[in-house]
Design an enzyme around this catalytic site. Structure first.
Site, PDB file in Angstrom:
ATOM      1  N   LYS A 188       0.903  -1.313  -0.128  1.00 25.98           N
ATOM      2  CA  LYS A 188      -0.094   0.100   0.024  1.00 25.98           C
ATOM      3  C   LYS A 188       0.778   1.329   0.034  1.00 25.98           C
ATOM      4  O   LYS A 188       1.838   1.332  -0.010  1.00 25.98           O
ATOM      5  CB  LYS A 188      -0.974  -0.044   1.147  1.00 25.98           C
TER       6      LYS A 188
HETATM    7  C1  LIG Z   1      -5.076  -4.644   1.527  1.00 21.65           C
HETATM    8  C2  LIG Z   1      -6.720  -4.445   1.616  1.00 21.65           C
HETATM    9  C3  LIG Z   1      -7.345  -4.690   2.860  1.00 21.65           C
HETATM   10  C4  LIG Z   1      -6.989  -5.287   3.940  1.00 21.65           C
HETATM   11  O1  LIG Z   1      -5.670  -4.664   4.465  1.00 21.65           O
HETATM   12  P1  LIG Z   1      -4.791  -5.517   5.544  1.00 21.65           P
HETATM   13  O2  LIG Z   1      -4.212  -4.098   6.200  1.00 21.65           O
HETATM   14  O3  LIG Z   1      -3.883  -6.405   4.852  1.00 21.65           O
HETATM   15  O4  LIG Z   1      -5.854  -6.161   6.545  1.00 21.65           O
HETATM   16  C5  LIG Z   1      -8.736  -4.371   2.817  1.00 21.65           C
HETATM   17  N1  LIG Z   1      -9.566  -3.859   1.770  1.00 21.65           N
HETATM   18  C6  LIG Z   1      -8.776  -3.602   0.550  1.00 21.65           C
HETATM   19  C7  LIG Z   1      -9.554  -2.807  -0.473  1.00 21.65           C
HETATM   20  C8  LIG Z   1      -7.463  -3.734   0.475  1.00 21.65           C
HETATM   21  O5  LIG Z   1      -6.772  -3.231  -0.616  1.00 21.65           O
END
Ligand SMILES: *Cc1c(COP(=O)(O)O)cnc(C)c1O
Length: 386
Positions: A188
Protein backbone atom coordinates in the site's frame (compact mmCIF):
# COMPACT_ATOMS: atom_id res chain seq x y z
CA UNK A 1 10.95 -9.33 -11.73
CA UNK A 2 9.54 -5.80 -11.49
CA UNK A 3 6.82 -6.18 -8.82
CA UNK A 4 3.42 -4.49 -9.11
CA UNK A 5 3.94 -2.82 -5.74
CA UNK A 6 6.74 -2.45 -3.24
CA UNK A 7 7.46 -0.62 0.00
CA UNK A 8 9.87 2.33 0.16
CA UNK A 9 12.11 2.11 3.25
CA UNK A 10 14.73 4.75 4.04
CA UNK A 11 17.47 5.00 6.67
CA UNK A 12 15.18 7.38 8.55
CA UNK A 13 12.54 4.62 8.75
CA UNK A 14 15.12 2.09 9.95
CA UNK A 15 16.45 4.48 12.61
CA UNK A 16 12.94 5.14 13.87
CA UNK A 17 12.30 1.42 14.37
CA UNK A 18 15.69 0.80 15.97
CA UNK A 19 15.07 3.66 18.42
CA UNK A 20 11.92 1.90 19.59
CA UNK A 21 13.80 -1.38 20.02
CA UNK A 22 16.16 0.42 22.40
CA UNK A 23 13.35 2.15 24.28
CA UNK A 24 11.18 1.05 27.22
CA UNK A 25 8.07 0.16 25.21
CA UNK A 26 7.71 -2.31 22.38
CA UNK A 27 3.94 -2.11 22.65
CA UNK A 28 1.46 0.20 24.41
CA UNK A 29 3.90 3.11 24.55
CA UNK A 30 3.89 6.63 23.10
CA UNK A 31 4.40 5.83 19.40
CA UNK A 32 0.94 4.41 18.69
CA UNK A 33 -0.88 7.55 19.93
CA UNK A 34 1.63 9.66 18.02
CA UNK A 35 0.92 7.74 14.83
CA UNK A 36 -2.83 7.95 15.39
CA UNK A 37 -2.65 11.69 15.88
CA UNK A 38 -0.43 12.12 12.85
CA UNK A 39 -2.76 10.25 10.49
CA UNK A 40 -5.93 11.82 11.92
CA UNK A 41 -4.45 15.30 11.68
CA UNK A 42 -3.21 14.74 8.15
CA UNK A 43 -6.56 13.58 6.81
CA UNK A 44 -8.60 16.02 8.89
CA UNK A 45 -10.37 13.63 11.28
CA UNK A 46 -10.82 14.03 15.06
CA UNK A 47 -9.87 10.50 16.19
CA UNK A 48 -7.57 7.76 14.94
CA UNK A 49 -7.48 4.17 16.24
CA UNK A 50 -4.47 2.16 15.08
CA UNK A 51 -4.74 -1.62 14.85
CA UNK A 52 -2.76 -4.56 13.49
CA UNK A 53 -4.41 -4.57 10.02
CA UNK A 54 -7.07 -2.89 7.93
CA UNK A 55 -9.02 -6.13 8.23
CA UNK A 56 -9.14 -5.63 12.02
CA UNK A 57 -10.04 -1.97 11.52
CA UNK A 58 -12.96 -2.95 9.27
CA UNK A 59 -14.11 -5.47 11.87
CA UNK A 60 -14.11 -3.03 14.80
CA UNK A 61 -15.67 -0.34 12.61
CA UNK A 62 -18.62 -2.62 11.84
CA UNK A 63 -18.87 -3.81 15.44
CA UNK A 64 -18.79 -0.23 16.78
CA UNK A 65 -21.64 0.65 14.41
CA UNK A 66 -23.64 -2.16 15.96
CA UNK A 67 -23.68 -4.55 13.01
CA UNK A 68 -25.03 -7.90 14.07
CA UNK A 69 -27.13 -10.92 13.24
CA UNK A 70 -30.02 -10.21 10.91
CA UNK A 71 -28.30 -7.12 9.49
CA UNK A 72 -26.96 -6.65 5.98
CA UNK A 73 -23.65 -5.19 4.91
CA UNK A 74 -23.29 -4.17 1.26
CA UNK A 75 -20.08 -3.51 -0.60
CA UNK A 76 -18.51 -3.67 -4.04
CA UNK A 77 -17.71 -7.08 -5.53
CA UNK A 78 -14.45 -5.64 -6.92
CA UNK A 79 -12.43 -5.50 -3.73
CA UNK A 80 -10.29 -7.60 -1.45
CA UNK A 81 -12.33 -10.17 0.50
CA UNK A 82 -11.73 -8.27 3.77
CA UNK A 83 -14.23 -5.52 2.78
CA UNK A 84 -17.00 -8.13 2.93
CA UNK A 85 -15.62 -10.55 5.55
CA UNK A 86 -15.87 -7.84 8.23
CA UNK A 87 -19.65 -8.14 8.01
CA UNK A 88 -19.53 -11.90 8.44
CA UNK A 89 -17.34 -11.53 11.55
CA UNK A 90 -20.27 -9.62 13.10
CA UNK A 91 -22.79 -12.27 12.12
CA UNK A 92 -24.36 -10.11 9.41
CA UNK A 93 -25.22 -11.13 5.88
CA UNK A 94 -23.45 -9.73 2.82
CA UNK A 95 -24.69 -8.40 -0.47
CA UNK A 96 -22.96 -6.56 -3.27
CA UNK A 97 -23.61 -3.58 -5.52
CA UNK A 98 -22.25 -3.65 -9.06
CA UNK A 99 -19.50 -1.26 -10.15
CA UNK A 100 -19.46 1.85 -12.32
CA UNK A 101 -17.74 0.83 -15.58
CA UNK A 102 -15.64 4.01 -15.66
CA UNK A 103 -14.31 4.27 -12.09
CA UNK A 104 -14.67 0.57 -11.14
CA UNK A 105 -16.09 1.78 -7.82
CA UNK A 106 -19.46 0.90 -6.34
CA UNK A 107 -22.01 2.50 -8.71
CA UNK A 108 -24.41 4.95 -6.99
CA UNK A 109 -27.14 4.32 -9.60
CA UNK A 110 -26.96 0.58 -8.99
CA UNK A 111 -26.97 1.29 -5.25
CA UNK A 112 -30.12 3.40 -5.50
CA UNK A 113 -31.91 0.77 -7.56
CA UNK A 114 -30.99 -1.94 -5.09
CA UNK A 115 -32.07 0.22 -2.13
CA UNK A 116 -35.50 0.81 -3.65
CA UNK A 117 -35.92 -2.94 -4.10
CA UNK A 118 -34.55 -3.72 -0.64
CA UNK A 119 -36.91 -1.25 1.02
CA UNK A 120 -39.89 -2.96 -0.57
CA UNK A 121 -38.59 -6.30 0.71
CA UNK A 122 -37.68 -4.98 4.17
CA UNK A 123 -34.01 -5.89 3.96
CA UNK A 124 -32.20 -2.57 3.79
CA UNK A 125 -28.49 -2.64 4.65
CA UNK A 126 -27.21 -1.39 8.00
CA UNK A 127 -23.76 -0.59 6.61
CA UNK A 128 -22.43 0.14 3.13
CA UNK A 129 -18.65 -0.25 2.77
CA UNK A 130 -17.41 2.01 -0.01
CA UNK A 131 -14.09 0.85 -1.45
CA UNK A 132 -11.94 3.52 -3.10
CA UNK A 133 -10.47 1.21 -5.73
CA UNK A 134 -6.91 2.03 -6.83
CA UNK A 135 -7.09 5.11 -4.58
CA UNK A 136 -9.88 6.94 -6.39
CA UNK A 137 -12.70 7.97 -4.06
CA UNK A 138 -16.21 6.68 -4.60
CA UNK A 139 -18.96 9.20 -5.33
CA UNK A 140 -19.34 9.87 -1.62
CA UNK A 141 -21.65 12.86 -1.86
CA UNK A 142 -24.28 10.77 -3.69
CA UNK A 143 -23.80 7.79 -1.43
CA UNK A 144 -24.18 9.99 1.67
CA UNK A 145 -27.41 11.45 0.27
CA UNK A 146 -28.70 7.89 -0.19
CA UNK A 147 -27.64 6.98 3.35
CA UNK A 148 -29.67 9.91 4.71
CA UNK A 149 -32.68 8.73 2.73
CA UNK A 150 -32.39 5.00 3.49
CA UNK A 151 -30.79 5.10 6.92
CA UNK A 152 -27.61 3.07 6.47
CA UNK A 153 -24.18 3.90 7.91
CA UNK A 154 -21.05 4.32 5.78
CA UNK A 155 -17.60 2.82 6.29
CA UNK A 156 -15.01 3.92 3.74
CA UNK A 157 -12.49 1.21 2.94
CA UNK A 158 -9.68 3.59 1.99
CA UNK A 159 -6.98 0.91 2.05
CA UNK A 160 -5.85 2.23 -1.35
CA UNK A 161 -6.48 5.90 -0.78
CA UNK A 162 -4.40 7.47 1.98
CA UNK A 163 -3.17 10.84 0.72
CA UNK A 164 -5.89 10.93 -1.93
CA UNK A 165 -8.54 13.64 -2.06
CA UNK A 166 -12.22 13.95 -2.83
CA UNK A 167 -13.69 17.33 -3.73
CA UNK A 168 -10.37 18.89 -2.73
CA UNK A 169 -10.30 17.39 0.80
CA UNK A 170 -8.36 14.41 2.09
CA UNK A 171 -10.08 11.04 2.08
CA UNK A 172 -10.75 10.22 5.73
CA UNK A 173 -12.04 13.62 6.86
CA UNK A 174 -15.42 11.99 7.46
CA UNK A 175 -17.58 14.55 5.67
CA UNK A 176 -19.60 11.79 4.02
CA UNK A 177 -19.07 8.76 6.26
CA UNK A 178 -18.98 7.44 9.83
CA UNK A 179 -15.59 5.72 9.78
CA UNK A 180 -12.72 5.50 7.29
CA UNK A 181 -10.19 2.67 7.30
CA UNK A 182 -6.62 2.69 5.97
CA UNK A 183 -4.23 -0.24 5.37
CA UNK A 184 -0.48 -0.17 5.87
CA UNK A 185 0.40 -3.49 4.26
CA UNK A 186 3.76 -3.17 2.41
CA UNK A 187 2.18 -2.95 -1.06
CA UNK A 188 0.00 0.00 0.00
CA UNK A 189 1.00 3.67 -0.17
CA UNK A 190 2.29 3.93 3.42
CA UNK A 191 3.47 0.86 5.33
CA UNK A 192 3.87 -0.33 8.92
CA UNK A 193 4.63 -3.91 7.71
CA UNK A 194 1.18 -5.00 8.86
CA UNK A 195 -1.21 -2.42 10.17
CA UNK A 196 -4.42 -0.50 9.80
CA UNK A 197 -6.13 2.54 11.22
CA UNK A 198 -9.71 3.72 11.57
CA UNK A 199 -10.52 7.43 11.68
CA UNK A 200 -13.77 9.01 12.77
CA UNK A 201 -15.15 12.33 14.03
CA UNK A 202 -17.57 10.62 16.39
CA UNK A 203 -16.25 10.33 20.00
CA UNK A 204 -18.64 7.49 20.84
CA UNK A 205 -17.50 5.39 17.86
CA UNK A 206 -13.85 6.18 18.68
CA UNK A 207 -14.28 5.04 22.26
CA UNK A 208 -16.09 1.84 21.18
CA UNK A 209 -13.35 1.01 18.67
CA UNK A 210 -10.66 1.59 21.32
CA UNK A 211 -12.36 -0.93 23.61
CA UNK A 212 -12.84 -3.45 20.81
CA UNK A 213 -9.16 -3.20 19.88
CA UNK A 214 -8.02 -4.30 23.32
CA UNK A 215 -10.24 -6.99 24.92
CA UNK A 216 -13.10 -4.65 25.77
CA UNK A 217 -11.00 -3.58 28.74
CA UNK A 218 -10.70 0.00 29.99
CA UNK A 219 -8.70 1.91 32.59
CA UNK A 220 -10.87 4.99 32.21
CA UNK A 221 -13.11 5.31 35.34
CA UNK A 222 -15.66 7.22 33.25
CA UNK A 223 -16.35 4.06 31.24
CA UNK A 224 -16.63 1.75 34.28
CA UNK A 225 -19.78 0.50 35.96
CA UNK A 226 -18.45 1.37 39.43
CA UNK A 227 -15.54 3.13 41.11
CA UNK A 228 -12.14 1.42 40.58
CA UNK A 229 -11.26 -1.05 43.38
CA UNK A 230 -7.79 0.53 43.53
CA UNK A 231 -4.98 1.88 41.39
CA UNK A 232 -4.44 -1.57 39.80
CA UNK A 233 -7.98 -1.75 38.54
CA UNK A 234 -9.08 -2.27 34.96
CA UNK A 235 -12.52 -3.33 33.90
CA UNK A 236 -13.88 -5.38 31.04
CA UNK A 237 -17.05 -3.68 29.87
CA UNK A 238 -17.55 -5.54 26.60
CA UNK A 239 -16.07 -8.31 24.48
CA UNK A 240 -13.06 -7.14 22.49
CA UNK A 241 -10.03 -8.55 20.74
CA UNK A 242 -6.29 -8.10 20.76
CA UNK A 243 -5.92 -6.06 17.58
CA UNK A 244 -3.19 -3.75 18.90
CA UNK A 245 -0.46 -2.26 16.74
CA UNK A 246 3.10 -2.47 18.13
CA UNK A 247 5.36 0.50 18.85
CA UNK A 248 7.77 -0.71 16.13
CA UNK A 249 5.01 -0.52 13.54
CA UNK A 250 3.78 2.86 14.75
CA UNK A 251 7.30 4.32 14.64
CA UNK A 252 7.67 3.13 11.06
CA UNK A 253 4.27 4.64 10.28
CA UNK A 254 5.16 8.02 11.80
CA UNK A 255 8.35 8.11 9.77
CA UNK A 256 6.54 7.06 6.57
CA UNK A 257 3.74 9.59 7.04
CA UNK A 258 6.29 12.39 6.78
CA UNK A 259 6.78 11.43 3.13
CA UNK A 260 3.13 10.83 2.24
CA UNK A 261 2.77 13.87 -0.04
CA UNK A 262 5.93 12.83 -1.83
CA UNK A 263 4.65 9.25 -2.16
CA UNK A 264 1.40 10.35 -3.77
CA UNK A 265 2.91 12.94 -6.09
CA UNK A 266 5.49 10.43 -7.32
CA UNK A 267 2.67 8.02 -8.13
CA UNK A 268 0.89 10.77 -10.06
CA UNK A 269 4.03 11.46 -12.06
CA UNK A 270 4.33 7.77 -12.93
CA UNK A 271 0.63 7.55 -13.80
CA UNK A 272 0.79 10.55 -16.14
CA UNK A 273 3.77 8.93 -17.83
CA UNK A 274 1.90 5.62 -18.24
CA UNK A 275 -1.12 7.52 -19.60
CA UNK A 276 1.05 8.98 -22.36
CA UNK A 277 3.07 5.86 -23.11
CA UNK A 278 -0.05 3.70 -23.36
CA UNK A 279 -2.24 6.17 -25.24
CA UNK A 280 -1.98 4.39 -28.59
CA UNK A 281 -2.25 0.84 -27.30
CA UNK A 282 -5.49 -1.17 -27.32
CA UNK A 283 -5.99 -0.71 -23.57
CA UNK A 284 -8.19 1.52 -21.41
CA UNK A 285 -6.09 3.59 -19.00
CA UNK A 286 -7.56 4.66 -15.63
CA UNK A 287 -10.26 7.30 -15.94
CA UNK A 288 -10.19 9.90 -13.19
CA UNK A 289 -13.36 11.58 -12.00
CA UNK A 290 -12.90 15.38 -11.79
CA UNK A 291 -13.89 15.27 -8.06
CA UNK A 292 -11.06 12.87 -7.31
CA UNK A 293 -7.35 13.18 -6.68
CA UNK A 294 -6.44 9.51 -6.42
CA UNK A 295 -3.99 8.04 -3.94
CA UNK A 296 -2.99 5.86 -6.91
CA UNK A 297 -2.23 2.72 -4.97
CA UNK A 298 -2.77 0.78 -8.21
CA UNK A 299 -2.59 1.46 -11.92
CA UNK A 300 -5.11 -0.84 -13.61
CA UNK A 301 -5.42 -1.15 -17.38
CA UNK A 302 -8.26 -2.89 -19.18
CA UNK A 303 -7.52 -4.78 -22.39
CA UNK A 304 -9.68 -3.98 -25.42
CA UNK A 305 -10.07 -7.66 -26.17
CA UNK A 306 -12.12 -7.03 -29.33
CA UNK A 307 -9.07 -5.37 -30.90
CA UNK A 308 -6.60 -8.03 -29.79
CA UNK A 309 -5.52 -11.39 -31.12
CA UNK A 310 -4.55 -12.58 -27.66
CA UNK A 311 -6.60 -13.51 -24.64
CA UNK A 312 -6.46 -11.74 -21.29
CA UNK A 313 -4.77 -14.75 -19.78
CA UNK A 314 -2.17 -14.97 -22.57
CA UNK A 315 -1.28 -11.28 -22.17
CA UNK A 316 -1.05 -11.67 -18.39
CA UNK A 317 1.17 -14.76 -18.64
CA UNK A 318 3.40 -13.14 -21.24
CA UNK A 319 3.96 -10.14 -18.96
CA UNK A 320 4.91 -12.40 -16.06
CA UNK A 321 7.20 -14.41 -18.37
CA UNK A 322 8.89 -11.18 -19.38
CA UNK A 323 9.64 -10.31 -15.75
CA UNK A 324 6.78 -7.90 -15.13
CA UNK A 325 5.03 -8.81 -11.89
CA UNK A 326 1.51 -7.94 -12.95
CA UNK A 327 -1.48 -8.77 -10.79
CA UNK A 328 -5.26 -8.70 -10.92
CA UNK A 329 -7.20 -6.60 -8.41
CA UNK A 330 -9.60 -8.23 -7.79
CA UNK A 331 -11.30 -11.55 -8.35
CA UNK A 332 -14.92 -10.48 -7.73
CA UNK A 333 -15.64 -11.52 -4.16
CA UNK A 334 -19.06 -13.01 -4.95
CA UNK A 335 -17.36 -15.61 -7.18
CA UNK A 336 -15.19 -16.91 -4.34
CA UNK A 337 -16.41 -20.40 -3.40
CA UNK A 338 -17.08 -19.25 0.16
CA UNK A 339 -19.45 -16.57 -1.13
CA UNK A 340 -20.84 -18.66 -3.98
CA UNK A 341 -22.03 -21.11 -1.35
CA UNK A 342 -24.21 -18.28 0.05
CA UNK A 343 -26.12 -18.26 -3.21
CA UNK A 344 -24.30 -15.72 -5.38
CA UNK A 345 -23.64 -16.48 -9.00
CA UNK A 346 -21.11 -14.82 -11.30
CA UNK A 347 -23.63 -13.01 -13.50
CA UNK A 348 -25.30 -11.25 -10.55
CA UNK A 349 -22.85 -8.38 -11.10
CA UNK A 350 -22.10 -8.14 -14.84
CA UNK A 351 -19.96 -4.97 -14.79
CA UNK A 352 -17.71 -6.52 -12.15
CA UNK A 353 -17.35 -9.66 -14.27
CA UNK A 354 -16.59 -7.65 -17.42
CA UNK A 355 -13.92 -5.78 -15.48
CA UNK A 356 -12.47 -9.07 -14.22
CA UNK A 357 -12.16 -10.39 -17.78
CA UNK A 358 -10.09 -7.36 -18.88
CA UNK A 359 -8.17 -5.87 -15.94
CA UNK A 360 -4.43 -6.07 -15.26
CA UNK A 361 -2.56 -4.13 -12.56
CA UNK A 362 0.80 -3.03 -13.90
CA UNK A 363 3.71 -1.95 -11.66
CA UNK A 364 3.06 1.21 -9.63
CA UNK A 365 5.21 2.03 -6.60
CA UNK A 366 7.41 4.83 -5.33
CA UNK A 367 10.74 3.35 -6.36
CA UNK A 368 9.68 2.43 -9.91
CA UNK A 369 12.13 4.13 -12.28
CA UNK A 370 11.28 5.62 -15.68
CA UNK A 371 13.56 2.98 -17.24
CA UNK A 372 11.63 0.20 -15.53
CA UNK A 373 8.40 1.85 -16.63
CA UNK A 374 9.65 1.84 -20.24
CA UNK A 375 10.46 -1.86 -19.85
CA UNK A 376 6.92 -2.51 -18.63
CA UNK A 377 5.47 -0.70 -21.64
CA UNK A 378 7.69 -2.58 -24.10
CA UNK A 379 6.76 -5.88 -22.46
CA UNK A 380 3.11 -4.94 -22.69
CA UNK A 381 3.42 -4.13 -26.40
CA UNK A 382 4.94 -7.56 -27.00
CA UNK A 383 2.31 -9.23 -24.82
CA UNK A 384 -0.52 -7.66 -26.81
CA UNK A 385 0.86 -8.73 -30.22
CA UNK A 386 1.94 -12.31 -29.46
C1 LIG B 1 -5.30 -4.50 1.55
C2 LIG B 1 -6.76 -4.33 1.65
C3 LIG B 1 -7.49 -4.69 2.78
C4 LIG B 1 -6.88 -5.43 3.93
O1 LIG B 1 -5.80 -4.78 4.45
P1 LIG B 1 -4.88 -5.51 5.56
O2 LIG B 1 -4.17 -4.35 6.20
O3 LIG B 1 -3.97 -6.41 4.80
O4 LIG B 1 -5.76 -6.23 6.48
C5 LIG B 1 -8.83 -4.42 2.82
N1 LIG B 1 -9.45 -3.82 1.79
C6 LIG B 1 -8.80 -3.49 0.68
C7 LIG B 1 -9.54 -2.81 -0.43
C8 LIG B 1 -7.43 -3.74 0.56
O5 LIG B 1 -6.78 -3.44 -0.57
Amino acid sequence: MIPYGRQEITQQDIDAVVDVLKSDFLTQGPKVPEFEAKVAEHVGARFGIAVNSATSALHIACAALGLGEGDYLWTSPVTFVASANCGLYCGARIDFVDIDPRTYNLCPDALEKKLIQARSEGRLPKIVVTVHLCGQSCDMERIKALSDEYGFRIVEDASHAIGGKYQGEFVGNGRYSDITVFSFHPVKIVTTAEGGLAVTNNPDLASKMELLRSHGVTRDPALMTHEPDGPWYYQQVGLGFNYRMTELQAALGVSQMERLDDFVSRRHKLARRYDELLADLPVVTPWQHPDSYSGLHLYVIRLKLGELGVSHRQAFESLRDQGVGVNLHYIPVHTQPYYESMGFSADDFPEAMQYYREAISIPMFHGLTFEQQDEVVEALKRALTL
